[in-house]
Design a protein around this motif. Structure first.
Motif, PDB file in Angstrom:
ATOM      1  N   ASP A   1     -13.169 -51.270 -59.579  1.00  0.00           N
ATOM      2  CA  ASP A   1     -13.505 -51.787 -58.249  1.00  0.00           C
ATOM      3  C   ASP A   1     -12.917 -53.179 -58.074  1.00  0.00           C
ATOM      4  OD1 ASP A   1     -15.037 -49.840 -56.888  1.00  0.00           O
ATOM      5  OD2 ASP A   1     -16.794 -50.307 -58.095  1.00  0.00           O
ATOM      6  N   VAL A   2     -12.246 -53.416 -56.968  1.00  0.00           N
ATOM      7  CA  VAL A   2     -11.739 -54.750 -56.654  1.00  0.00           C
ATOM      8  C   VAL A   2     -12.181 -55.140 -55.250  1.00  0.00           C
ATOM      9  CG1 VAL A   2      -9.742 -54.571 -58.183  1.00  0.00           C
ATOM     10  CG2 VAL A   2      -9.499 -53.935 -55.769  1.00  0.00           C
ATOM     11  N   SER A   3     -12.210 -56.444 -55.025  1.00  0.00           N
ATOM     12  CA  SER A   3     -12.503 -56.998 -53.707  1.00  0.00           C
ATOM     13  C   SER A   3     -11.330 -57.869 -53.282  1.00  0.00           C
ATOM     14  CB  SER A   3     -13.786 -57.825 -53.740  1.00  0.00           C
ATOM     15  OG  SER A   3     -14.908 -57.029 -54.096  1.00  0.00           O
ATOM     16  N   VAL A   4     -11.118 -57.960 -51.976  1.00  0.00           N
ATOM     17  CA  VAL A   4     -10.034 -58.769 -51.421  1.00  0.00           C
ATOM     18  C   VAL A   4     -10.657 -59.984 -50.746  1.00  0.00           C
ATOM     19  CG1 VAL A   4      -8.085 -58.812 -49.828  1.00  0.00           C
ATOM     20  CG2 VAL A   4      -8.597 -56.716 -51.120  1.00  0.00           C
ATOM     21  N   TRP A   5     -10.289 -61.154 -51.217  1.00  0.00           N
ATOM     22  CA  TRP A   5     -10.908 -62.403 -50.769  1.00  0.00           C
ATOM     23  C   TRP A   5      -9.880 -63.252 -50.038  1.00  0.00           C
ATOM     24  CZ3 TRP A   5     -14.783 -65.024 -49.234  1.00  0.00           C
ATOM     25  CH2 TRP A   5     -14.949 -66.386 -49.434  1.00  0.00           C
ATOM     26  N   LEU A   6     -10.227 -63.663 -48.829  1.00  0.00           N
ATOM     27  CA  LEU A   6      -9.409 -64.583 -48.037  1.00  0.00           C
ATOM     28  C   LEU A   6     -10.131 -65.925 -48.027  1.00  0.00           C
ATOM     29  CD1 LEU A   6      -8.439 -61.722 -47.209  1.00  0.00           C
ATOM     30  CD2 LEU A   6      -8.072 -62.596 -44.908  1.00  0.00           C
ATOM     31  N   PRO A   7      -9.786 -66.839 -48.944  1.00  0.00           N
ATOM     32  CA  PRO A   7     -10.588 -68.058 -49.113  1.00  0.00           C
ATOM     33  C   PRO A   7     -10.602 -68.972 -47.894  1.00  0.00           C
ATOM     34  CG  PRO A   7      -8.568 -68.150 -50.436  1.00  0.00           C
ATOM     35  CD  PRO A   7      -8.686 -66.753 -49.911  1.00  0.00           C
ATOM     36  N   GLU A   8      -9.487 -69.071 -47.185  1.00  0.00           N
ATOM     37  CA  GLU A   8      -9.455 -69.969 -46.028  1.00  0.00           C
ATOM     38  C   GLU A   8     -10.320 -69.446 -44.893  1.00  0.00           C
ATOM     39  OE1 GLU A   8      -5.435 -70.695 -44.927  1.00  0.00           O
ATOM     40  OE2 GLU A   8      -4.879 -71.535 -46.876  1.00  0.00           O
ATOM     41  N   GLN A   9     -10.397 -68.138 -44.767  1.00  0.00           N
ATOM     42  CA  GLN A   9     -11.196 -67.521 -43.703  1.00  0.00           C
ATOM     43  C   GLN A   9     -12.638 -67.222 -44.147  1.00  0.00           C
ATOM     44  OE1 GLN A   9      -8.156 -66.492 -44.685  1.00  0.00           O
ATOM     45  NE2 GLN A   9      -6.921 -67.109 -42.922  1.00  0.00           N
ATOM     46  N   LYS A  10     -12.912 -67.347 -45.440  1.00  0.00           N
ATOM     47  CA  LYS A  10     -14.225 -66.996 -46.000  1.00  0.00           C
ATOM     48  C   LYS A  10     -14.567 -65.534 -45.714  1.00  0.00           C
ATOM     49  CE  LYS A  10     -15.392 -71.023 -47.739  1.00  0.00           C
ATOM     50  NZ  LYS A  10     -15.587 -71.222 -49.188  1.00  0.00           N
ATOM     51  N   MET A  11     -13.537 -64.700 -45.736  1.00  0.00           N
ATOM     52  CA  MET A  11     -13.690 -63.276 -45.474  1.00  0.00           C
ATOM     53  C   MET A  11     -13.588 -62.510 -46.789  1.00  0.00           C
ATOM     54  SD  MET A  11     -13.705 -60.258 -44.021  1.00  0.00           S
ATOM     55  CE  MET A  11     -13.647 -60.489 -42.241  1.00  0.00           C
ATOM     56  N   LEU A  12     -14.563 -61.648 -47.050  1.00  0.00           N
ATOM     57  CA  LEU A  12     -14.557 -60.799 -48.235  1.00  0.00           C
ATOM     58  C   LEU A  12     -14.465 -59.340 -47.800  1.00  0.00           C
ATOM     59  CD1 LEU A  12     -14.847 -60.599 -51.349  1.00  0.00           C
ATOM     60  CD2 LEU A  12     -17.309 -60.323 -50.975  1.00  0.00           C
ATOM     61  N   ILE A  13     -13.353 -58.696 -48.150  1.00  0.00           N
ATOM     62  CA  ILE A  13     -13.261 -57.244 -48.012  1.00  0.00           C
ATOM     63  C   ILE A  13     -13.764 -56.717 -49.348  1.00  0.00           C
ATOM     64  CG2 ILE A  13     -11.771 -55.285 -47.487  1.00  0.00           C
ATOM     65  CD1 ILE A  13      -9.862 -57.225 -46.083  1.00  0.00           C
ATOM     66  N   ALA A  14     -15.053 -56.410 -49.383  1.00  0.00           N
ATOM     67  CA  ALA A  14     -15.764 -56.272 -50.653  1.00  0.00           C
ATOM     68  C   ALA A  14     -15.490 -54.973 -51.380  1.00  0.00           C
ATOM     69  CB  ALA A  14     -17.269 -56.418 -50.419  1.00  0.00           C
ATOM     70  N   GLY A  15     -15.020 -53.960 -50.644  1.00  0.00           N
ATOM     71  CA  GLY A  15     -14.924 -52.654 -51.277  1.00  0.00           C
ATOM     72  C   GLY A  15     -16.308 -52.162 -51.666  1.00  0.00           C
ATOM     73  N   ASP A  16     -16.356 -51.334 -52.697  1.00  0.00           N
ATOM     74  CA  ASP A  16     -17.625 -50.712 -53.054  1.00  0.00           C
ATOM     75  C   ASP A  16     -18.499 -51.569 -53.952  1.00  0.00           C
ATOM     76  OD1 ASP A  16     -17.182 -48.581 -51.437  1.00  0.00           O
ATOM     77  OD2 ASP A  16     -16.556 -47.203 -53.014  1.00  0.00           O
ATOM     78  N   ALA A  17     -18.236 -52.875 -53.981  1.00  0.00           N
ATOM     79  CA  ALA A  17     -19.203 -53.798 -54.578  1.00  0.00           C
ATOM     80  C   ALA A  17     -20.362 -54.032 -53.629  1.00  0.00           C
ATOM     81  CB  ALA A  17     -18.538 -55.121 -54.931  1.00  0.00           C
ATOM     82  N   ALA A  18     -20.204 -53.684 -52.334  1.00  0.00           N
ATOM     83  CA  ALA A  18     -21.209 -54.027 -51.327  1.00  0.00           C
ATOM     84  C   ALA A  18     -21.441 -52.872 -50.360  1.00  0.00           C
ATOM     85  CB  ALA A  18     -20.773 -55.269 -50.558  1.00  0.00           C
ATOM     86  N   PHE A  19     -22.719 -52.622 -50.085  1.00  0.00           N
ATOM     87  CA  PHE A  19     -23.157 -51.583 -49.149  1.00  0.00           C
ATOM     88  C   PHE A  19     -24.266 -52.164 -48.273  1.00  0.00           C
ATOM     89  CE2 PHE A  19     -21.357 -49.285 -52.640  1.00  0.00           C
ATOM     90  CZ  PHE A  19     -20.923 -48.065 -52.157  1.00  0.00           C
ATOM     91  N   HIS A  20     -24.475 -51.534 -47.100  1.00  0.00           N
ATOM     92  CA  HIS A  20     -25.669 -51.895 -46.329  1.00  0.00           C
ATOM     93  C   HIS A  20     -26.146 -50.782 -45.405  1.00  0.00           C
ATOM     94  CE1 HIS A  20     -23.926 -52.995 -42.258  1.00  0.00           C
ATOM     95  NE2 HIS A  20     -22.823 -53.005 -42.999  1.00  0.00           N
ATOM     96  N   GLU A  21     -25.283 -49.955 -44.848  1.00  0.00           N
ATOM     97  CA  GLU A  21     -25.726 -48.868 -43.963  1.00  0.00           C
ATOM     98  C   GLU A  21     -25.810 -47.540 -44.704  1.00  0.00           C
ATOM     99  OE1 GLU A  21     -23.906 -50.608 -39.774  1.00  0.00           O
ATOM    100  OE2 GLU A  21     -22.791 -49.093 -40.858  1.00  0.00           O
ATOM    101  N   ARG A  22     -25.126 -47.453 -45.798  1.00  0.00           N
ATOM    102  CA  ARG A  22     -25.108 -46.250 -46.611  1.00  0.00           C
ATOM    103  C   ARG A  22     -25.724 -46.557 -47.971  1.00  0.00           C
ATOM    104  NH1 ARG A  22     -19.743 -42.775 -48.529  1.00  0.00           N
ATOM    105  NH2 ARG A  22     -20.811 -41.695 -50.215  1.00  0.00           N
ATOM    106  N   MET A  23     -26.498 -45.614 -48.519  1.00  0.00           N
ATOM    107  CA  MET A  23     -27.069 -45.820 -49.848  1.00  0.00           C
ATOM    108  C   MET A  23     -25.954 -45.953 -50.873  1.00  0.00           C
ATOM    109  SD  MET A  23     -29.997 -43.695 -51.860  1.00  0.00           S
ATOM    110  CE  MET A  23     -31.261 -44.796 -51.189  1.00  0.00           C
ATOM    111  N   PRO A  24     -26.015 -46.959 -51.735  1.00  0.00           N
ATOM    112  CA  PRO A  24     -24.994 -47.080 -52.780  1.00  0.00           C
ATOM    113  C   PRO A  24     -25.046 -45.876 -53.722  1.00  0.00           C
ATOM    114  CG  PRO A  24     -26.229 -49.133 -52.544  1.00  0.00           C
ATOM    115  CD  PRO A  24     -26.949 -48.098 -51.738  1.00  0.00           C
ATOM    116  N   PRO A  25     -23.914 -45.255 -54.004  1.00  0.00           N
ATOM    117  CA  PRO A  25     -23.904 -44.178 -54.988  1.00  0.00           C
ATOM    118  C   PRO A  25     -23.852 -44.755 -56.398  1.00  0.00           C
ATOM    119  CG  PRO A  25     -21.723 -44.429 -54.049  1.00  0.00           C
ATOM    120  CD  PRO A  25     -22.606 -45.432 -53.362  1.00  0.00           C
ATOM    121  N   ILE A  26     -24.621 -44.172 -57.290  1.00  0.00           N
ATOM    122  CA  ILE A  26     -24.646 -44.610 -58.687  1.00  0.00           C
ATOM    123  C   ILE A  26     -24.160 -43.453 -59.536  1.00  0.00           C
ATOM    124  CG2 ILE A  26     -26.093 -45.442 -60.568  1.00  0.00           C
ATOM    125  CD1 ILE A  26     -27.928 -46.688 -58.428  1.00  0.00           C
TER     126      ILE A  26
END
Length: 314
Positions: A191-216
């Motif tokens: 799993d990787v995340s894409v971080w844009l430090p100047e924009q403080k934007m995190l394209i988190a990938g599957d490190a982060a969920f909120h509307e869907r239950m995280p699969p384990i």
């Protein structure tokens, strides 16, 4: 037509996804059209449901970054048709060429569209562990996709990344600094995340969920996932988050949906083990506080069993 969304609205009042909602973009194989999340960052939000013929496997988020000197795509999509449709949407936004595709992990919905981009002469970047996981499971992922996608699977050939890395991969392109980060173990290998430090934007990938239950999964280390969250995700200080599934939001929301859920389930399973409970009983631990999440019916009991198997040996 260029579509935009106001991120602050989704951050303040998270949109609730629903597995029963029909295709949001019927004129395209994409489930939803891309929306501009912040300046130069776009995402086509997938269905928060299992892959089906109706959503063509677009049940994760397909994002792209317009740098000023080319476009970087995050996730190839689950098949050739989705990648081609995404490319059409990118061309409607900018005439800058796509220069790189990043696979957020080794799952089919991140990688099975790779061969479309390879045909365009575009390199594919992934973590070395994601590449290995995809190679191990490519045939199974492809066959499953063909079953649900039917004619939308045409043209798809399982193709791994052309560039692999460990740790981090830094991109300076146009006006953007883009950091592709292995923040630590999350829900699947590589799993990787894409971080844009100047924009403080995190394209988190599957490190982060909120509307869907995280699969384990069987190879998920939930204790490690919590450590990754606490030691690597939180310190970034992201203002904006595009999760692997579900609408863009903020850290408070994905913290509750990810760290909150995983720690809650571990607490319930821990109590069950301390009381002498067995695997059969673990499936029935109370997860009702998270019943509102999409894929709850598909994942809750399975997640409990996997966490029990992990924790009984800790």
């Amino acid at each position: 037509m260029i579509r935009t969304s106001i991120l602050c609205m989704t951050a303040a009042t998270p949109l609730l996804a629903n597995e029963d909602i029909a295709d949001q973009y019927p004129q395209s194989v994409l489930y939803e059209a891309p929306v501009q999340v912040i300046k130069n960052v776009w995402s086509a939000i997938g269905a928060t449901a299992p892959p089906t013929y109706e959503n063509a496997g677009h049940n994760n988020n397909l994002s792209f970054i317009v740098t000023g000197d080319g476009v970087i795509v995050v996730n190839a999509g689950a098949n050739y048709a989705l990648s081609a449709a995404m490319h059409d949407e990118i061309r409607a936004v900018t005439d800058q060429p796509v220069k790189l595709v990043i696979n957020e992990n080794g799952q089919g919905h991140a990688m099975l569209g790779n061969n479309y981009w390879v045909e365009q002469g575009v390199d594919i970047l992934a973590h070395v562990d994601a590449a290995a996981a995809f190679e191990d499971r490519a045939a199974q992922s492809y066959e499953g996709m063909v079953r649900y996608a039917r004619e939308n699977s045409e043209g798809t050939v399982a193709h791994g990344p052309t560039i692999t890395f460990e740790g981090e991969y830094i991109i300076e392109m146009g006006d953007m600094r883009i950091e592709v980060l292995d923040l630590g173990p999350a829900h699947s290998p590589g799993d990787v995340s894409v971080w844009l430090p100047e924009q403080k934007m995190l394209i988190a990938g599957d490190a982060a969920f909120h509307e869907r239950m995280p699969p384990i999964f069987g190879d998920t280390c939930t204790r490690c996932w919590l450590e990754t969250w606490e030691t690597a995700v939180e310190p970034l200080g992201a203002l904006y988050v595009i999760p692997g599934h579900g609408h863009p939001t903020n850290m408070d929301v994905v913290r509750a949906g990810t760290h909150g859920y995983v720690s809650y389930l571990r607490e319930k399973i821990g109590e069950h083990i301390e009381e002498g409970g067995d695997l059969a009983g673990a499936y029935y631990v109370d997860q009702s506080p998270y019943k509102h999440l999409d894929t709850f019916e598909e994942l809750a009991t399975r997640n409990a069993g996997v966490v029990y198997s992990e924790m009984e040996w800790e």
